[in-house]
Design an enzyme around this catalytic site. Structure first.
Site, PDB file in Angstrom:
ATOM      1  N   ARG A  56       0.956  -1.138   0.096  1.00  0.00           N
ATOM      2  CA  ARG A  56       0.030  -0.079   0.035  1.00  0.00           C
ATOM      3  C   ARG A  56       0.837   1.179   0.062  1.00  0.00           C
ATOM      4  O   ARG A  56       2.038   1.290   0.342  1.00  0.00           O
ATOM      5  CB  ARG A  56      -0.787  -0.015   1.253  1.00  0.00           C
ATOM      6  CG  ARG A  56      -0.216  -0.396   2.330  1.00  0.00           C
ATOM      7  CD  ARG A  56      -0.675   0.506   3.780  1.00  0.00           C
ATOM      8  NE  ARG A  56      -0.624   1.894   3.598  1.00  0.00           N
ATOM      9  CZ  ARG A  56       0.567   2.704   3.546  1.00  0.00           C
ATOM     10  NH1 ARG A  56       1.725   2.182   3.817  1.00  0.00           N
ATOM     11  NH2 ARG A  56       0.487   3.616   3.685  1.00  0.00           N
ATOM     12  N   GLY A  57       0.214   2.450  -0.319  1.00  0.00           N
ATOM     13  CA  GLY A  57       1.001   3.715  -0.478  1.00  0.00           C
ATOM     14  C   GLY A  57       1.031   3.923  -1.935  1.00  0.00           C
ATOM     15  O   GLY A  57       1.572   2.728  -2.452  1.00  0.00           O
ATOM     16  N   ASP A 247      -2.511  10.765  -2.637  1.00  0.00           N
ATOM     17  CA  ASP A 247      -2.838   9.754  -3.724  1.00  0.00           C
ATOM     18  C   ASP A 247      -3.066  10.250  -5.081  1.00  0.00           C
ATOM     19  O   ASP A 247      -2.871   9.337  -6.016  1.00  0.00           O
ATOM     20  CB  ASP A 247      -3.898   8.837  -3.121  1.00  0.00           C
ATOM     21  CG  ASP A 247      -3.286   7.941  -1.967  1.00  0.00           C
ATOM     22  OD1 ASP A 247      -3.131   8.487  -0.855  1.00  0.00           O
ATOM     23  OD2 ASP A 247      -3.043   6.716  -2.278  1.00  0.00           O
ATOM     24  N   ASN A 257      -5.918  11.980  -0.072  1.00  0.00           N
ATOM     25  CA  ASN A 257      -5.027  11.559   0.763  1.00  0.00           C
ATOM     26  C   ASN A 257      -6.009  10.601   1.806  1.00  0.00           C
ATOM     27  O   ASN A 257      -7.160  10.681   1.613  1.00  0.00           O
ATOM     28  CB  ASN A 257      -4.046  12.197   1.523  1.00  0.00           C
ATOM     29  CG  ASN A 257      -2.908  11.418   2.269  1.00  0.00           C
ATOM     30  OD1 ASN A 257      -2.391  10.668   1.657  1.00  0.00           O
ATOM     31  ND2 ASN A 257      -2.690  11.685   3.277  1.00  0.00           N
TER      32      ASN A 257
HETATM   33  O1  MRU Z   1      -4.930   3.172   1.907  1.00  0.00           O
HETATM   34  P1  MRU Z   1      -3.435   3.597   1.793  1.00  0.00           P
HETATM   35  O2  MRU Z   1      -2.720   2.839   3.103  1.00  0.00           O
HETATM   36  O3  MRU Z   1      -2.875   3.110   0.697  1.00  0.00           O
HETATM   37  O4  MRU Z   1      -3.391   5.055   1.832  1.00  0.00           O
HETATM   38  C1  MRU Z   1      -2.124   5.439   1.806  1.00  0.00           C
HETATM   39  C2  MRU Z   1      -2.135   7.142   1.877  1.00  0.00           C
HETATM   40  O5  MRU Z   1      -3.072   7.777   1.978  1.00  0.00           O
HETATM   41  C3  MRU Z   1      -0.584   7.573   1.696  1.00  0.00           C
HETATM   42  O6  MRU Z   1      -0.537   8.700   2.432  1.00  0.00           O
HETATM   43  C4  MRU Z   1      -0.392   7.962   0.245  1.00  0.00           C
HETATM   44  O7  MRU Z   1      -0.466   6.851  -0.530  1.00  0.00           O
HETATM   45  C5  MRU Z   1       0.956   8.358  -0.048  1.00  0.00           C
HETATM   46  S1  MRU Z   1       2.218   7.310   0.277  1.00  0.00           S
HETATM   47  C6  MRU Z   1       3.598   8.091  -0.157  1.00  0.00           C
END
Ligand code: MRU
Length: 359
Positions: A56-57, A247, A257
């Site tokens: 994730r991220g 995101d 985000n």
């Molecule tokens: O649902 P997730 O854990 O994938 O969400 C991730 C985020 O919101 C992060 O802040 C974003 O992807 C940036 S990661 C550098």
């Protein structure tokens, strides 16, 4: 750099399997209690790893998808270009449908497909070699982008500052230093000290499970707070800046985000604390005019009702609304920190200028 810090900033979160027909990921759903690596071999395993947040991220999802489509391509017994390109497109679309909000996913997959499209006259084996080089380049470039974002972000804070962050935008979510957490790791490497407040980030607790884990392991002063405690720590004067990841950033600077980020920005505005979004240009979507056009992922209601609890905390029939992301209005953002520098309002101009300049 001390070894604990280096272990965090160089964490091995996504890589191509040695056979180049699989992808190896660190299963983020098991952290902080267990370090478990998974080998993904089928398209379904790759799709599920992204959908279930094992990887994730936004940047890490893009890298994983690029490695995945390459690993899958190596498995097909195809020598005819047309059949190869059609299979590639179908599998790419499938992987792309695993999560909707992070634009890095489609960005990376489209980049891979453009290699196939540009080499229609080449033998399939040659296309495969080019795809291998492309997914490695996507990963390498992300390492460089994170490092550069960290440098730019570090200039926004000073030794001793308090920083509040939401969700996880560190090494696990990216490559090496991360985006929102990058300046903190880089500053720590240079002997600076920060006091970080990590929102736990309901409902999936990325802040508690991942951000607090990374910072603690790296020897950075981190205090875990529940999401509804952000206001009091700001009011206490303990926060000099908010750093969050993203995101998808729309052309006008609206930034999607993790759910709850926009609330942090509203609080920061109230307390006069600068609020920064940090992310690579691969997260900026100039085709998206504003935040209303960003697709917001809706997730399983049981993540709210019962996940993490020994027994359910709500009646099974209770209605739940579980958006995974929200959009922070551009008027609440003091700067968008990219690898190419810091964009300031008006974002319609400063973001467009990023893409007008040569790399
Ligand atoms: O649902 P997730 O854990 O994938 O969400 C991730 C985020 O919101 C992060 O802040 C974003 O992807 C940036 S990661 C550098």
């Amino acid at each position: 750099m001390d070894s604990d810090l280096k272990q965090v900033t160089h964490i091995d979160n996504v890589r191509l399997g040695g056979d180049e027909k699989s992808v190896v990921i660190l299963d983020q759903t098991q952290l902080p209690n267990r370090t478990v690596y998974l080998t993904l071999r089928t398209a379904e395993e790759m799709y599920d790893a992204i959908r279930l947040l094992q990887v994730r991220g936004a940047p890490a999802i893009g890298i994983c998808a690029a490695y995945s489509i390459y690993a899958l391509s190596r498995q097909w017994p195809l020598t005819d270009y047309t059949a190869f390109a059609e299979t590639f497109h179908a599998q790419k679309e499938y992987l792309n449908s695993s999560r909707p909000t992070a634009v890095n996913l489609s960005w990376a997959l489209n980049r891979m497909e453009s290699v196939v499209a540009a080499n229609a006259k080449a033998p399939v084996e040659a296309v495969l070699n080019l795809l291998g080089a492309e997914c490695r380049a996507i990963h390498e470039e992300d390492i460089a982008m994170c490092r550069s974002i960290s440098e730019h972000g570090l200039g926004l804070i000073k030794d001793g500052d308090g920083v509040l962050t939401h969700c996880n935008a560190g090494p696990l979510a990216t490559s090496r230093y991360g985006t929102a957490l990058g300046p903190l790791f880089l500053g720590r490497e240079r002997g600076m000290r920060f006091r970080v407040f990590s929102d736990e980030t309901r409902p999936l607790l990325q802040g508690a499970r991942l951000t607090a884990y990374e910072l603690q392991k790296a020897g950075i002063d981190v205090t875990l707070i529940c999401d509804n405690m952000a206001s009091i720590v700001m009011k206490n004067g303990w926060v000099q800046a908010c750093f969050v990841g993203c995101d998808r950033v729309a052309a006008n600077g609206d930034a999607a985000n993790k759910i709850g980020t926009s609330g942090v920005a509203i609080l920061a505005k109230h307390y006069g604390i600068p609020f920064y979004v940090l992310g690579p240009t691969s997260t900026i979507d100039l085709n998206c005019p504003n935040g209303n056009h960003i697709p917001i992922e809706l997730r399983d209601p049981d993540e709210i009702r019962e996940k993490w609890y020994a027994e359910p905390m709500a009646l099974p029939e209770v209605k739940c609304y579980n958006p995974a992301f929200d959009v922070t209005d551009h008027t609440l953002i003091d700067g968008i920190v990219t690898e190419k520098g810091i964009c300031r309002p008006p974002y319609t101009e400063s973001l467009a200028a990023l893409f007008a300049t040569r790399p």
